[in-house]
Motif scaffolding. Structure first.
Motif, PDB file in Angstrom:
ATOM      1  N   UNK A  87       0.785  -1.232   0.000  1.00  0.00           N
ATOM      2  CA  UNK A  87       0.000   0.000   0.000  1.00  0.00           C
ATOM      3  C   UNK A  87       0.821   1.289   0.000  1.00  0.00           C
ATOM      4  N   UNK A  88       1.826   1.391   0.875  1.00  0.00           N
ATOM      5  CA  UNK A  88       2.626   2.624   0.924  1.00  0.00           C
ATOM      6  C   UNK A  88       3.365   2.849  -0.385  1.00  0.00           C
ATOM      7  N   UNK A  89       3.932   1.770  -0.919  1.00  0.00           N
ATOM      8  CA  UNK A  89       4.676   1.841  -2.182  1.00  0.00           C
ATOM      9  C   UNK A  89       3.779   2.291  -3.333  1.00  0.00           C
ATOM     10  N   UNK A  90       2.563   1.760  -3.383  1.00  0.00           N
ATOM     11  CA  UNK A  90       1.627   2.141  -4.455  1.00  0.00           C
ATOM     12  C   UNK A  90       1.140   3.576  -4.281  1.00  0.00           C
ATOM     13  N   UNK A  91       0.892   3.981  -3.035  1.00  0.00           N
ATOM     14  CA  UNK A  91       0.441   5.356  -2.787  1.00  0.00           C
ATOM     15  C   UNK A  91       1.526   6.347  -3.199  1.00  0.00           C
ATOM     16  N   UNK A 116      -3.183   4.523   8.277  1.00  0.00           N
ATOM     17  CA  UNK A 116      -3.762   3.179   8.414  1.00  0.00           C
ATOM     18  C   UNK A 116      -2.714   2.078   8.578  1.00  0.00           C
ATOM     19  N   UNK A 117      -1.545   2.243   7.950  1.00  0.00           N
ATOM     20  CA  UNK A 117      -0.559   1.163   7.956  1.00  0.00           C
ATOM     21  C   UNK A 117       0.245   1.079   9.251  1.00  0.00           C
ATOM     22  N   UNK A 118       0.223   2.154  10.039  1.00  0.00           N
ATOM     23  CA  UNK A 118       0.972   2.159  11.283  1.00  0.00           C
ATOM     24  C   UNK A 118      -0.024   2.266  12.433  1.00  0.00           C
ATOM     25  N   UNK A 119      -0.036   1.236  13.295  1.00  0.00           N
ATOM     26  CA  UNK A 119      -1.069   1.161  14.334  1.00  0.00           C
ATOM     27  C   UNK A 119      -1.005   2.346  15.312  1.00  0.00           C
TER      28      UNK A 119
END
Length: 325
Positions: A87-91, A116-119
């Motif tokens: 997700x981060x790479x695509x964003x 969202x990816x980091x709690x």
């Protein structure tokens, strides 16, 4: 009408998702190839897709270039991620991919993915915006033993419910702190757990919200679920979406506790159980085709309520040439 081909990344076991897109294309009479991309030639979804594309592993330096090649070779209109590590790479590369191809990338803004990816980012964001979430303990509180058991320990950027534990006392806490890499320690939540499938258009307008009661899970993914049109959940999740402003299909996990709604996590992608909501009538695959055709969608609740889904494994057989038997 032009072709509208869909590239599903890390297609893996997402057979149902491939089939949902195929059914939606057929229903709308859209000419479409559903292309399954994966780094493994034994990913089951490859054998159900209309076409396949061999992609490198996500962490290889040519991954984004390979997606661009796939989009241009297969005339892709939409790229759909399915796993967290993408997700981060695509964003980060969304506009680059879209400039080099005719495809849209179904990914929210980079700052949304970062939350969202980091709690810990998720925790802070929900607290700052007044949404329910269990208390997270600081390192100082943990050192001083200012804790109220039972607790919940999980990795800061984990996935698939790996290394998530209920902690009943100090000795368990010390054991789990060694097991869980970069842990978060929270109050333990008790209540009914829901996965909520949300679909938003490319301008972050909410189109559908479907709460699913998690009856049983396996490896962090729902295996039995019941769709319940719960007004309290729908209203709270709508408020959250209006502040967060993601796009596409989003999977929100929360619990209804005696303190009210408390959030567990937000996954800005199709979750494994998304086909349940799609089959109930909140068809994100169909919605995506409609958006690509330039239609404007309105919020609706045209899905079946109080229906239960039971998921199961199935097998396919390949011969010595790796072809379907």
């Amino acid at each position: 009408m032009n072709e509208m081909n869909i590239l599903i990344l890390s297609a893996g076991r997402r057979v149902e998702l491939v089939q949902c897109f195929q059914k939606a294309a057929k229903k709308l009479n859209v000419k479409s190839n559903i292309v399954a991309g994966d780094c493994s030639n034994t990913a089951p979804a490859l054998y159900f897709a209309d076409r396949t594309y061999n992609l490198p592993r996500i962490f290889e330096p040519n991954y984004i270039d390979a997606i661009i090649d796939a989009c241009n070779q297969e005339n892709i209109s939409l790229v759909v991620p399915t796993i967290d590590t993408d997700l981060l790479l695509l964003a980060e590369n969304k506009s680059f991919i879209e400039e080099k191809t005719n495809a849209k990338v179904l990914i929210s803004d980079y700052k949304v993915i970062e939350i969202c990816r980091n709690k810990i980012n998720t925790q802070k964001y929900l607290e700052e915006n007044g949404f329910g979430i269990p208390k997270m303990y600081t390192d100082e509180e943990i050192r001083n033993g200012d804790l109220k058991f039972p607790l919940f320990i999980k990795p800061k950027s984990g996935s698939s419910s790996i290394n998530i534990f209920k902690v009943k006392n100090n000795s368990e806490l010390n054991i789990y702190k060694d097991i869980v890499n970069d842990p978060i320690i929270q109050d333990f939540m008790e209540g009914e757990e829901f996965t909520v499938d949300v679909f938003l258009d490319f301008n972050s307008n909410v189109i559908t919200i479907v709460p699913r009661l998690r009856i049983a899970t396996r490896s962090g993914e729902i295996s039995k679920g019941k769709i319940i049109r719960d007004r309290e959940i729908i209203d709270d999740v709508t408020k959250l979406m209006n502040v967060l402003k993601p796009i596409g299909h989003i999977t929100v996990q929360l619990m209804k506790t005696d303190k009210g709604i408390e959030y567990i996590e937000i996954n800005p992608r199709f979750g494994g159980g998304a086909p349940m909501s799609i089959m109930s009538g909140a068809d994100s695959s169909e919605n995506l085709f409609r958006l690509l055709m330039g239609e404007k969608l309105e919020y609706n609740e045209n899905y079946k309520d109080n229906i239960t889904f039971l998921r199961f494994d199935s097998s396919i057989c390949l011969d010595e040439k790796m072809e379907l038997v």
